[in-house]
Design a protein around this motif. Structure first.
Motif, PDB file in Angstrom:
ATOM      1  N   UNK A 107     -13.351-141.924 -24.081  1.00 44.64           N
ATOM      2  CA  UNK A 107     -13.261-140.858 -23.091  1.00 44.64           C
ATOM      3  C   UNK A 107     -12.294-141.207 -21.964  1.00 44.64           C
ATOM      4  N   UNK A 108     -12.172-142.499 -21.677  1.00 43.66           N
ATOM      5  CA  UNK A 108     -11.319-142.914 -20.570  1.00 43.66           C
ATOM      6  C   UNK A 108      -9.827-142.825 -20.905  1.00 43.66           C
ATOM      7  N   UNK A 109      -9.525-142.575 -22.166  1.00 45.04           N
ATOM      8  CA  UNK A 109      -8.125-142.410 -22.571  1.00 45.04           C
ATOM      9  C   UNK A 109      -7.693-140.975 -22.283  1.00 45.04           C
ATOM     10  N   UNK A 110      -8.023-140.532 -21.099  1.00 45.23           N
ATOM     11  CA  UNK A 110      -7.778-139.161 -20.660  1.00 45.23           C
ATOM     12  C   UNK A 110      -7.409-139.203 -19.176  1.00 45.23           C
ATOM     13  N   UNK A 111      -6.142-139.051 -18.832  1.00 41.71           N
ATOM     14  CA  UNK A 111      -5.729-139.119 -17.431  1.00 41.71           C
ATOM     15  C   UNK A 111      -6.487-138.162 -16.522  1.00 41.71           C
ATOM     16  N   UNK A 112      -6.900-137.019 -17.062  1.00 41.96           N
ATOM     17  CA  UNK A 112      -7.616-136.036 -16.255  1.00 41.96           C
ATOM     18  C   UNK A 112      -8.997-136.557 -15.842  1.00 41.96           C
ATOM     19  N   UNK A 113      -9.672-137.244 -16.763  1.00 42.16           N
ATOM     20  CA  UNK A 113     -10.981-137.807 -16.431  1.00 42.16           C
ATOM     21  C   UNK A 113     -10.833-138.972 -15.442  1.00 42.16           C
ATOM     22  N   UNK A 114      -9.781-139.757 -15.585  1.00 48.13           N
ATOM     23  CA  UNK A 114      -9.538-140.849 -14.655  1.00 48.13           C
ATOM     24  C   UNK A 114      -9.298-140.304 -13.242  1.00 48.13           C
ATOM     25  N   UNK A 115      -8.571-139.209 -13.148  1.00 44.58           N
ATOM     26  CA  UNK A 115      -8.349-138.570 -11.847  1.00 44.58           C
ATOM     27  C   UNK A 115      -9.665-138.078 -11.261  1.00 44.58           C
ATOM     28  N   UNK A 116     -10.518-137.519 -12.109  1.00 42.64           N
ATOM     29  CA  UNK A 116     -11.829-137.021 -11.690  1.00 42.64           C
ATOM     30  C   UNK A 116     -12.669-138.157 -11.108  1.00 42.64           C
TER      31      UNK A 116
END
Length: 306
Positions: free
Chosen positions: A275-284
């Motif tokens: 799931x962390x391979x998602x820049x949008x979630x990291x920004x969240x």
């Protein structure tokens, strides 16, 4: 054509099966380097000084395989943004009052307690064989109250996935976090939607939801007070393996809330390190951290009464 078509169908079906059950993988520095390239280069809100964050990663119950990944990811986005100084620990004595005051916020990283006790402090204190059960209960309550008071008096709290289970039988803990864990059906793909695409804390998702594979968490007790500002939700009637037909099909899986003078951010989506391979979630997650320390000011009024 038929000979080619049938194998293609089989491959598509096989790929779909794997997609519903992501395989765990070991944490490596190479994987973290990949995450670092995706992490936000700077915080959404400019800071005047770095904030001190404790990432607490102890578990006494179910061991989420992604605990080391989650700890490293939170530390990574904190370091890259240059907005936070990170301390990591599995020591329950960090929850002494004199230790908590060192930190601007606490991150509870999948701090699952034993299934029977649902009290992580009580579980860990069992290692001290000189303590009676009554003494363990008293000391565990003291440490829990220290955390409650810390947040109530202005400290920040970020709770990730199984962190909600830490003190799952405690009414006070559930009220602080926004609910307690009920159950989850099987791991599966589902759609995560934004409650309010214009809310500052979800701006990283660019106004749209996303497909996600996870344990879809269901909550109970204080959750139904809706004393929080929901950010992400899923549709329960689209899931497989439910205990019973839900009365309300919209289930919130991430939210923010005030607790006294403090701020709480909860995010369920993160059972798999993929799931962390998602820049949008990291920004969240970075924005959530900024919310908990008070840098990112936004509407955190509760859903109840609206």
């Amino acid at each position: 054509m038929k000979k080619l078509f049938l194998p293609l169908i089989c491959l598509l079906c096989l790929g779909n099966c794997f997609a519903q059950d992501l395989e765990p993988f070991e944490f490596t520095k190479d994987w973290l380097k990949k995450i670092e390239t995706m992490a936000p280069p700077k915080p959404s809100i400019a800071i005047k000084e770095k904030r001190n964050i404790l990432i607490f990663s102890l578990h006494t119950g179910f061991q989420h395989w992604t605990i080391p990944h989650t700890e490293a990811v939170v530390a990574c986005i904190a370091k890259k943004s240059n907005a936070f100084t990170i301390t990591t620990s599995k020591d329950i004595w960090e929850f002494k009052k004199e230790n908590l005051v060192q930190y601007d916020a606490i991150v509870l990283n999948n701090t699952c307690s034993d299934f029977e006790t649902r009290n992580l402090f009580f579980d860990k204190l069992a290692e001290d064989t000189s303590l009676s059960t009554e003494q363990r209960l008293k000391k565990a309550k003291e440490l829990e109250n220290n955390l409650l008071d810390y947040v109530k008096n202005g400290g920040g709290l970020m709770v990730l996935h199984g962190g909600v289970v830490m003190q799952n039988k405690s009414k006070a803990y559930g009220e602080m976090v926004g609910g307690t864990f009920d159950y989850h059906p099987k791991q599966q793909k589902f759609r995560v939607e934004l409650v309010d695409p214009k809310h500052p804390l979800v701006k990283g998702f660019n106004g749209k939801g996303f497909e996600h594979i996870d344990e879809p968490y269901f909550f109970k007790n204080a959750y139904f007070d809706f004393d929080f500002r929901p950010l992400l939700y899923m549709k329960a009637d689209a899931l497989e393996g439910l205990k019973a037909e839900p009365k309300d099909t919209t289930k919130y899986i991430a939210w923010i809330k005030r607790y006294g003078e403090g701020r709480v951010f909860y995010c369920s989506p993160s059972h798999n390190a993929h799931s962390f391979e998602n820049p949008e979630l990291l920004q969240f997650l970075l924005d959530g951290m900024q919310y908990t320390v008070g840098d990112l000011v936004c509407d955190d009024s509760p859903l109840k009464g609206k």
